[in-house]
Design a protein around this motif. Structure first.
Motif, PDB file in Angstrom:
ATOM      1  N   LEU A 191       0.962  -1.014   0.209  1.00  0.00           N
ATOM      2  CA  LEU A 191       0.257   0.064  -0.578  1.00  0.00           C
ATOM      3  C   LEU A 191       0.836   0.815  -0.090  1.00  0.00           C
ATOM      4  O   LEU A 191       1.613   1.805   0.927  1.00  0.00           O
ATOM      5  N   ASP A 192       1.254   1.843  -1.066  1.00  0.00           N
ATOM      6  CA  ASP A 192       1.538   3.141  -1.634  1.00  0.00           C
ATOM      7  C   ASP A 192       0.667   4.217  -0.188  1.00  0.00           C
ATOM      8  O   ASP A 192      -0.753   5.134  -0.608  1.00  0.00           O
ATOM      9  N   VAL A 193       0.787   4.745   0.537  1.00  0.00           N
ATOM     10  CA  VAL A 193       0.144   5.561   1.595  1.00  0.00           C
ATOM     11  C   VAL A 193      -0.093   7.130   1.080  1.00  0.00           C
ATOM     12  O   VAL A 193      -1.184   7.556   1.552  1.00  0.00           O
ATOM     13  N   ALA A 194       0.818   7.679   0.068  1.00  0.00           N
ATOM     14  CA  ALA A 194       0.307   8.871  -0.748  1.00  0.00           C
ATOM     15  C   ALA A 194      -0.103   8.840  -1.477  1.00  0.00           C
ATOM     16  O   ALA A 194      -1.178   9.793  -2.164  1.00  0.00           O
ATOM     17  N   TRP A 195       0.042   7.731  -2.419  1.00  0.00           N
ATOM     18  CA  TRP A 195      -1.290   7.725  -3.611  1.00  0.00           C
ATOM     19  C   TRP A 195      -2.497   7.655  -2.801  1.00  0.00           C
ATOM     20  O   TRP A 195      -3.466   8.492  -3.825  1.00  0.00           O
ATOM     21  N   VAL A 196      -3.217   6.484  -1.831  1.00  0.00           N
ATOM     22  CA  VAL A 196      -4.234   6.705  -1.322  1.00  0.00           C
ATOM     23  C   VAL A 196      -4.472   8.634  -0.896  1.00  0.00           C
ATOM     24  O   VAL A 196      -5.806   8.173  -1.201  1.00  0.00           O
ATOM     25  N   ASP A 197      -3.817   8.719  -0.557  1.00  0.00           N
ATOM     26  CA  ASP A 197      -3.784  10.779  -0.135  1.00  0.00           C
ATOM     27  C   ASP A 197      -4.685  10.993  -1.256  1.00  0.00           C
ATOM     28  O   ASP A 197      -5.528  12.029  -1.059  1.00  0.00           O
ATOM     29  N   ALA A 209       6.270   4.026   2.477  1.00  0.00           N
ATOM     30  CA  ALA A 209       6.324   5.172   3.244  1.00  0.00           C
ATOM     31  C   ALA A 209       6.936   6.660   2.320  1.00  0.00           C
ATOM     32  O   ALA A 209       7.364   6.106   2.037  1.00  0.00           O
ATOM     33  N   LYS A 210       5.696   7.415   2.173  1.00  0.00           N
ATOM     34  CA  LYS A 210       5.949   8.286   0.861  1.00  0.00           C
ATOM     35  C   LYS A 210       5.085   9.299   1.534  1.00  0.00           C
ATOM     36  O   LYS A 210       3.859   8.771   2.302  1.00  0.00           O
ATOM     37  N   ASP A 211       5.496  10.626   0.932  1.00  0.00           N
ATOM     38  CA  ASP A 211       4.954  11.660   2.023  1.00  0.00           C
ATOM     39  C   ASP A 211       4.511  12.674   1.182  1.00  0.00           C
ATOM     40  O   ASP A 211       5.383  12.998   0.086  1.00  0.00           O
ATOM     41  N   ASN A 212       3.372  13.499   0.997  1.00  0.00           N
ATOM     42  CA  ASN A 212       2.320  14.659   0.010  1.00  0.00           C
ATOM     43  C   ASN A 212       3.358  15.633   0.693  1.00  0.00           C
ATOM     44  O   ASN A 212       2.950  15.614   1.812  1.00  0.00           O
ATOM     45  N   GLY A 216      -0.048  22.871  -4.141  1.00  0.00           N
ATOM     46  CA  GLY A 216       0.679  24.068  -4.768  1.00  0.00           C
ATOM     47  C   GLY A 216       2.356  23.617  -4.716  1.00  0.00           C
ATOM     48  O   GLY A 216       2.935  25.214  -5.232  1.00  0.00           O
ATOM     49  N   THR A 217       2.792  23.088  -3.877  1.00  0.00           N
ATOM     50  CA  THR A 217       4.237  23.386  -3.222  1.00  0.00           C
ATOM     51  C   THR A 217       4.936  22.168  -3.744  1.00  0.00           C
ATOM     52  O   THR A 217       4.455  21.239  -4.700  1.00  0.00           O
ATOM     53  N   ALA A 218       6.235  22.184  -4.142  1.00  0.00           N
ATOM     54  CA  ALA A 218       7.473  20.990  -4.447  1.00  0.00           C
ATOM     55  C   ALA A 218       6.986  20.590  -5.907  1.00  0.00           C
ATOM     56  O   ALA A 218       7.248  19.283  -6.656  1.00  0.00           O
ATOM     57  N   GLU A 219       6.624  22.046  -6.763  1.00  0.00           N
ATOM     58  CA  GLU A 219       6.378  21.372  -7.910  1.00  0.00           C
ATOM     59  C   GLU A 219       7.552  20.164  -8.833  1.00  0.00           C
ATOM     60  O   GLU A 219       7.461  19.634  -9.255  1.00  0.00           O
ATOM     61  N   ASP A 220       8.845  20.922  -8.693  1.00  0.00           N
ATOM     62  CA  ASP A 220       9.739  20.561  -9.043  1.00  0.00           C
ATOM     63  C   ASP A 220       9.923  19.053  -8.574  1.00  0.00           C
ATOM     64  O   ASP A 220      10.988  17.866  -9.347  1.00  0.00           O
ATOM     65  N   GLU A 221       9.317  18.544  -7.438  1.00  0.00           N
ATOM     66  CA  GLU A 221       9.869  16.695  -7.273  1.00  0.00           C
ATOM     67  C   GLU A 221       8.346  16.156  -6.839  1.00  0.00           C
ATOM     68  O   GLU A 221       8.276  15.891  -6.421  1.00  0.00           O
ATOM     69  N   GLY A 222       7.514  16.459  -8.241  1.00  0.00           N
ATOM     70  CA  GLY A 222       5.966  15.722  -7.960  1.00  0.00           C
ATOM     71  C   GLY A 222       5.030  16.011  -6.611  1.00  0.00           C
ATOM     72  O   GLY A 222       3.772  15.094  -6.991  1.00  0.00           O
ATOM     73  N   GLY A 223       5.251  16.877  -6.080  1.00  0.00           N
ATOM     74  CA  GLY A 223       4.579  17.482  -4.849  1.00  0.00           C
ATOM     75  C   GLY A 223       4.765  16.036  -4.055  1.00  0.00           C
ATOM     76  O   GLY A 223       3.835  16.176  -3.259  1.00  0.00           O
ATOM     77  N   PHE A 224       5.578  15.860  -3.825  1.00  0.00           N
ATOM     78  CA  PHE A 224       6.130  14.787  -2.715  1.00  0.00           C
ATOM     79  C   PHE A 224       6.629  15.673  -1.565  1.00  0.00           C
ATOM     80  O   PHE A 224       7.642  16.104  -2.037  1.00  0.00           O
TER      81      PHE A 224
END
Length: 292
Positions: A193-199, A221-224, A228-236
């Motif tokens: 389960l990718d929790v950031a994608w669930v979010d 284990a991933k964070d969003n 509108g921020t971190a657009e150069d990192e895909g919003g992650f």
């Protein structure tokens, strides 16, 4: 007793006391290190895909303190080359992301490669848009196919898992697409389960973990980052530096008795910093949770 003798006795006693305190402190530090080393934390190698050659990537994983990886296919090397690098950097493979076409058409060679590097879990990481079902029946049909592949793999001593994105959170007939697929597949198909994608799919990750906890093999284990921020990192965001509520999420994951936490960032600007800081955050959070 004269003053010099008393001073010598006091000095001897305080030296022994200091030594005992130091030994206790060292033992506590060693115990703490041992406890944190036991946490099942891995790195998804997709995070490091732009971080030089494979050996440089594995060296970065080793420096981060993580001792396990999830590969992307065969990492563009032979099984012998990968196995030699794993031994050099004292790392283990705990899962491999394998595309659907390899599961359908190259299962035997995929199994042989992974067996040679000590891995026994294959994970379907992504469905191309044309391969995504558009209704409940389609997701159930895919589930049955994956259930059959999982059964074949079980005969070889392997397990099959599925990794989600946001599109599997679409609801059909009061259940998400992912739940339709899992139900149709049967218990042999596990979930990563990718929790950031669930979010990003509009659902509460902690609540969703509780829904699927009986199938949960691993969590990405991933964070969003804030919208509108971190657009150069895909919003992650680096783990723990985004918007996910880890103080609620981690206890839910622990209750599900997950086997692995796998750190991932889809578009990191500094991949080594992401895995190092993510590992520190996750290790410290889990240590605190286990002490409560």
């Amino acid at each position: 007793m004269d003053i010099p003798s008393r001073f010598a006795e006091w000095k001897f006693t305080t030296t022994i006391a200091a030594g005992i305190i130091a030994i206790i402190g060292m033992n506590q530090a060693i115990m703490a290190q041992d406890n944190t080393a036991e946490f099942p934390i891995a790195v998804q190698m997709y995070t490091l895909r732009d971080f030089g050659a494979l050996e440089e990537q594995l060296a970065a994983v080793k420096r981060s303190g993580v001792e396990a990886i999830e590969t992307v296919g065969n990492q563009n090397v032979s099984a012998e080359e990968l196995d030699a690098l794993l031994k050099k950097y004292e790392l283990e493979v705990i899962s491999s992301h394998v595309p659907l076409e390899d599961l359908r058409d190259r299962l035997d060679e995929t199994v042989a490669f992974n067996r040679a590097v000590g891995n026994d879990i294959l994970t379907l990481p992504y469905l191309d848009e044309q391969a995504r079902p558009t209704d409940a029946e389609g997701w159930q049909e895919l589930g049955r196919e994956l259930g059959d592949i999982a059964s074949q793999l079980n005969e070889e001593g392997f397990r099959l898992a599925y990794h989600n994105h946001d599109f599997e959170m679409e609801v059909f007939e009061d259940k998400t697409a992912l739940e339709h697929m899992l139900d149709a597949a049967g218990p042999e198909l596990l979930l990563e389960l990718d929790v950031a994608w669930v979010d990003r799919g509009g659902l509460d990750p902690a609540e969703y973990v509780a829904r699927v906890e009986d199938r949960l093999f691993a969590v990405h284990a991933k964070d969003n980052a804030p919208e509108g921020t971190a657009e150069d990192e895909g919003g992650f965001a680096t783990l723990g530096q985004g918007e996910l509520e880890w103080d609620t999420l981690l206890p839910a994951i622990e209750r599900a008795q997950v086997e692995w936490y796998i750190i991932e960032h889809d578009q990191p600007l500094d991949a080594e910093a992401v895995i190092t800081e993510g590992h520190d955050f996750l290790r410290d959070k889990l240590a605190t949770l286990h002490d409560e």
